[in-house]
Write an enzyme that holds these catalytic residues in place. Structure first.
Site, PDB file in Angstrom:
ATOM      1  N   SER A 140       0.818  -1.219   0.000  1.00 17.83           N
ATOM      2  CA  SER A 140       0.000   0.000   0.000  1.00 17.83           C
ATOM      3  C   SER A 140       0.849   1.265   0.000  1.00 17.83           C
ATOM      4  CB  SER A 140      -0.906   0.035   1.237  1.00 17.83           C
ATOM      5  OG  SER A 140      -1.690  -1.117   1.292  1.00 17.83           O
ATOM      6  N   ASP A 255      -4.093 -14.395  -1.945  1.00 18.02           N
ATOM      7  CA  ASP A 255      -5.025 -15.531  -2.071  1.00 18.02           C
ATOM      8  C   ASP A 255      -4.846 -16.532  -0.931  1.00 18.02           C
ATOM      9  OD1 ASP A 255      -6.796 -15.089  -4.056  1.00 18.02           O
ATOM     10  OD2 ASP A 255      -5.866 -16.409  -5.535  1.00 18.02           O
ATOM     11  N   GLU A 378      -6.104  -6.021   3.454  1.00 21.49           N
ATOM     12  CA  GLU A 378      -6.102  -7.162   2.516  1.00 21.49           C
ATOM     13  C   GLU A 378      -7.389  -7.186   1.688  1.00 21.49           C
ATOM     14  OE1 GLU A 378      -4.289 -10.867   3.679  1.00 21.49           O
ATOM     15  OE2 GLU A 378      -3.227  -9.850   5.310  1.00 21.49           O
TER      16      GLU A 378
HETATM   17  C1  LIG Z   1      -4.173  -1.812  10.560  1.00 20.62           C
HETATM   18  C2  LIG Z   1      -3.780  -1.877   9.122  1.00 20.62           C
HETATM   19  C3  LIG Z   1      -2.709  -2.675   8.726  1.00 20.62           C
HETATM   20  C4  LIG Z   1      -2.302  -2.715   7.393  1.00 20.62           C
HETATM   21  N1  LIG Z   1      -1.206  -3.465   7.040  1.00 20.62           N
HETATM   22  C5  LIG Z   1      -0.767  -3.413   5.750  1.00 20.62           C
HETATM   23  C6  LIG Z   1       0.434  -4.092   5.378  1.00 20.62           C
HETATM   24  O1  LIG Z   1       1.078  -4.760   6.194  1.00 20.62           O
HETATM   25  N2  LIG Z   1       0.873  -3.968   4.099  1.00 20.62           N
HETATM   26  C7  LIG Z   1       0.205  -3.241   3.166  1.00 20.62           C
HETATM   27  O2  LIG Z   1       0.649  -3.173   2.026  1.00 20.62           O
HETATM   28  N3  LIG Z   1      -0.950  -2.577   3.487  1.00 20.62           N
HETATM   29  C8  LIG Z   1      -1.445  -2.654   4.758  1.00 20.62           C
HETATM   30  N4  LIG Z   1      -2.595  -1.980   5.097  1.00 20.62           N
HETATM   31  C9  LIG Z   1      -3.248  -1.153   4.099  1.00 20.62           C
HETATM   32  C10 LIG Z   1      -4.590  -1.677   3.648  1.00 20.62           C
HETATM   33  O3  LIG Z   1      -4.427  -2.784   2.808  1.00 20.62           O
HETATM   34  C11 LIG Z   1      -5.325  -0.492   2.988  1.00 20.62           C
HETATM   35  O4  LIG Z   1      -5.691   0.390   4.037  1.00 20.62           O
HETATM   36  C12 LIG Z   1      -6.533  -0.947   2.209  1.00 20.62           C
HETATM   37  O5  LIG Z   1      -6.137  -1.604   1.031  1.00 20.62           O
HETATM   38  C13 LIG Z   1      -7.428   0.249   1.844  1.00 20.62           C
HETATM   39  O6  LIG Z   1      -6.655   1.231   1.237  1.00 20.62           O
HETATM   40  P1  LIG Z   1      -6.795   2.754   1.740  1.00 20.62           P
HETATM   41  O7  LIG Z   1      -6.582   2.798   3.197  1.00 20.62           O
HETATM   42  O8  LIG Z   1      -5.938   3.593   0.884  1.00 20.62           O
HETATM   43  O9  LIG Z   1      -8.317   3.111   1.492  1.00 20.62           O
HETATM   44  P2  LIG Z   1      -8.975   3.482   0.095  1.00 20.62           P
HETATM   45  O10 LIG Z   1      -8.408   2.682  -1.004  1.00 20.62           O
HETATM   46  O11 LIG Z   1      -8.959   4.963  -0.021  1.00 20.62           O
HETATM   47  O12 LIG Z   1     -10.446   2.993   0.354  1.00 20.62           O
HETATM   48  C14 LIG Z   1     -11.284   3.635   1.324  1.00 20.62           C
HETATM   49  C15 LIG Z   1     -12.587   2.893   1.406  1.00 20.62           C
HETATM   50  O13 LIG Z   1     -13.249   2.969   0.159  1.00 20.62           O
HETATM   51  C16 LIG Z   1     -14.081   1.835   0.023  1.00 20.62           C
HETATM   52  N5  LIG Z   1     -13.849   1.252  -1.302  1.00 20.62           N
HETATM   53  C17 LIG Z   1     -12.682   0.772  -1.809  1.00 20.62           C
HETATM   54  N6  LIG Z   1     -12.877   0.342  -3.068  1.00 20.62           N
HETATM   55  C18 LIG Z   1     -14.183   0.554  -3.364  1.00 20.62           C
HETATM   56  C19 LIG Z   1     -15.000   0.345  -4.513  1.00 20.62           C
HETATM   57  N7  LIG Z   1     -14.481  -0.189  -5.633  1.00 20.62           N
HETATM   58  N8  LIG Z   1     -16.307   0.689  -4.466  1.00 20.62           N
HETATM   59  C20 LIG Z   1     -16.826   1.253  -3.351  1.00 20.62           C
HETATM   60  N9  LIG Z   1     -16.112   1.479  -2.225  1.00 20.62           N
HETATM   61  C21 LIG Z   1     -14.816   1.145  -2.240  1.00 20.62           C
HETATM   62  C22 LIG Z   1     -13.747   0.851   1.152  1.00 20.62           C
HETATM   63  O14 LIG Z   1     -14.735   0.919   2.156  1.00 20.62           O
HETATM   64  C23 LIG Z   1     -12.437   1.394   1.684  1.00 20.62           C
HETATM   65  O15 LIG Z   1     -12.265   1.134   3.064  1.00 20.62           O
HETATM   66  C24 LIG Z   1      -3.025  -1.966   6.429  1.00 20.62           C
HETATM   67  C25 LIG Z   1      -4.124  -1.187   6.826  1.00 20.62           C
HETATM   68  C26 LIG Z   1      -4.500  -1.138   8.150  1.00 20.62           C
HETATM   69  C27 LIG Z   1      -5.685  -0.287   8.530  1.00 20.62           C
END
Ligand SMILES: Cc1cc2nc3c(=O)[nH]c(=O)nc-3n(C[C@H](O)[C@H](O)[C@H](O)COP(=O)(O)OP(=O)(O)OC[C@H]3O[C@@H](n4cnc5c(N)ncnc54)[C@H](O)[C@@H]3O)c2cc1C
Length: 398
Positions: A140, A255, A378
């Site tokens: 991310s 996966d 994830e």
């Molecule tokens: C505690 C924690 C640990 C993490 N650990 C890791 C890690 O170890 N490695 C790593 O790479 N990442 C990690 N992440 C990142 C995590 O995978 C991302 O937060 C997640 O993929 C969402 O990305 P974002 O936060 O940018 O939210 P955004 O991509 O901005 O999304 C925000 C919200 O939009 C909504 N949304 C998303 N897509 C759609 C859609 N197509 N249609 C409608 N609504 C939608 C969902 O509700 C989502 O929560 C972690 C996150 C957290 C909170």
């Protein structure tokens, strides 16, 4: 107080004698070594607890189930998804940080288990499996979360090696990890498929140009950070798999581990059901036990049904993967149902505890915070819905 997890589901046909024996081992270990799962209160304490848990899990042999290849410290040639899920369900039932410590060793080294060279595996996997090296999965970015292909972090050729520039954020184990599997853009990819220009790299914590830019504190404390790569120099041996294969490697890793996130949610939900029952049967009001009210029984029935439904979906996906099947849809269904269901079950359990439920340190209060991020990372719930929906439509012939 030590609490034993209900394991009636081990009778289900998804399991064989090996998985039942493993479940007994992990349950016995958790009951003996994990106390009350209380969240540490400072960042230093979180880091120290996490390192200690990884070392303990390594010594116990449990971490061998999070990596693949017996020559490199793994319990089997291929990660056994049912064992992975049984371990996460059980650890989460007892202590969310123990589940986190176990899961990150697997997720963080998953790209190496699945696609690493012999040399990469030999360098890292035995250390990860023994709990001597901590691993992180770095996908991310600030502007690329759900939309992974929007990734801006870049790697360019530099002689025989590579130079990495950019940022990663929300990186679990960030700040304490020794190994970082980093996904970066090495090209624009084929037209219409920007994800095909992404590659994966193994980056040690002492790589020149690597820095922890910011530590992030979250509601269920665990090590989390934003990482920076400023002209970070890597040798040719850092590339995992072939150039341009990084997105596929990330998706293959997810996966495997997505089903295990569902298993962790199942463990949290199962613990909430236990806590709800304990409270409802011991609290008296209006001259009877809380559990004697039909409204309470309806709530408990819903909690138990959602917990069993989650378990069926988790172990269906795990069993199917262990049969060698593609489980993208099944894993998405398991994660969607288990994380959303556990959130509702925990909320119901907390309600049964009344005021005591919101007191810091109460198990249901901890679970309420532990579960939340699982509905986001994830692949957020909406992303799982899209995966399932798209697969259904495709399967219908469109
Ligand atoms: C505690 C924690 C640990 C993490 N650990 C890791 C890690 O170890 N490695 C790593 O790479 N990442 C990690 N992440 C990142 C995590 O995978 C991302 O937060 C997640 O993929 C969402 O990305 P974002 O936060 O940018 O939210 P955004 O991509 O901005 O999304 C925000 C919200 O939009 C909504 N949304 C998303 N897509 C759609 C859609 N197509 N249609 C409608 N609504 C939608 C969902 O509700 C989502 O929560 C972690 C996150 C957290 C909170």
């Amino acid at each position: 107080m030590r609490v034993a997890m209900d394991t009636a589901h081990l009778d289900w046909p998804f399991f064989d004698a090996g998985s039942r024996a493993f479940a007994r081992d992990v349950g016995g270990w958790a009951e003996a070594h994990l106390a009350d799962g209380a969240h540490p209160t400072s960042r230093d304490a979180v880091d120290a607890r996490c390192r200690a848990l990884v070392a303990m899990l390594g010594e116990s042999g449990l971490l061998r189930h999070a990596v693949a290849g017996t020559a490199h410290g793994g319990a089997a040639e291929r990660i056994d998804t049912r064992n992975l899920c049984l371990a996460r369900e059980t650890l989460a039932f007892h202590d969310g940080l123990a589940d986190f410590a176990f899961a990150m060793q697997g997720l963080g080294s998953g790209a190496l288990s699945l696609a690493g060279s012999e040399a990469q595996k030999a360098r890292w996997l035995p250390e990860v499996a023994a709990g001597r090296a901590l691993a992180a999965f770095c996908l991310s970015e600030p502007e690329a979360g759900s939309d992974v292909a929007a990734m801006a972090c870049r790697a360019r050729h530099d002689g025989a090696g590579w130079v990495l520039d950019g940022e990663k954020t929300w990186i679990s184990n960030g700040g304490i990890a020794d190994l970082h599997v980093v996904f970066a853009r090495t090209g624009e990819g084929e037209p219409g498929r920007p994800s095909s220009g992404i590659s994966a790299f193994a980056v040690p914590a002492d790589a020149p140009g690597f820095a922890v830019a910011e530590r992030i504190d979250v509601m269920a404390p665990h090590p989390l950070a934003r990482l920076r790569f400023d002209g970070c120099r890597l040798g040719p041996e850092a590339l995992i798999g072939a150039e341009g294969e990084g997105f596929k490697i990330a998706m293959r890793t997810l996966d495997v581990f997505r089903t295990s996130v569902a298993a962790a949610a199942l463990g949290f939900g199962r613990r909430a059901l236990h806590e709800g029952l304990a409270r409802a049967t011991s609290r008296t009001m209006f001259g009877q036990a809380l559990a004697d009210f039909q409204l309470t029984q309806a709530a408990l029935a819903t909690m138990a049904t959602e917990t069993d439904a989650a378990a069926l979906l988790v172990y269906r996906a795990a069993w199917a993967r262990d049969q060698g099947r593609t489980v993208t849809r099944e894993a998405a269904m398991a994660k969607l149902a288990a994380t959303e269901g556990a959130q509702r079950t925990i909320d119901r359990a907390l309600q049964m505890w009344g005021g005591a439920g919101v007191v810091s340190g109460n198990t249901v209060e901890r679970l309420y915070r532990d579960i939340r991020a699982l509905r986001i990372y994830e692949g957020a719930t909406e992303v799982q819905q899209l995966i399932i929906g798209r697969d259904l439509v495709k399967g219908f012939g469109r």
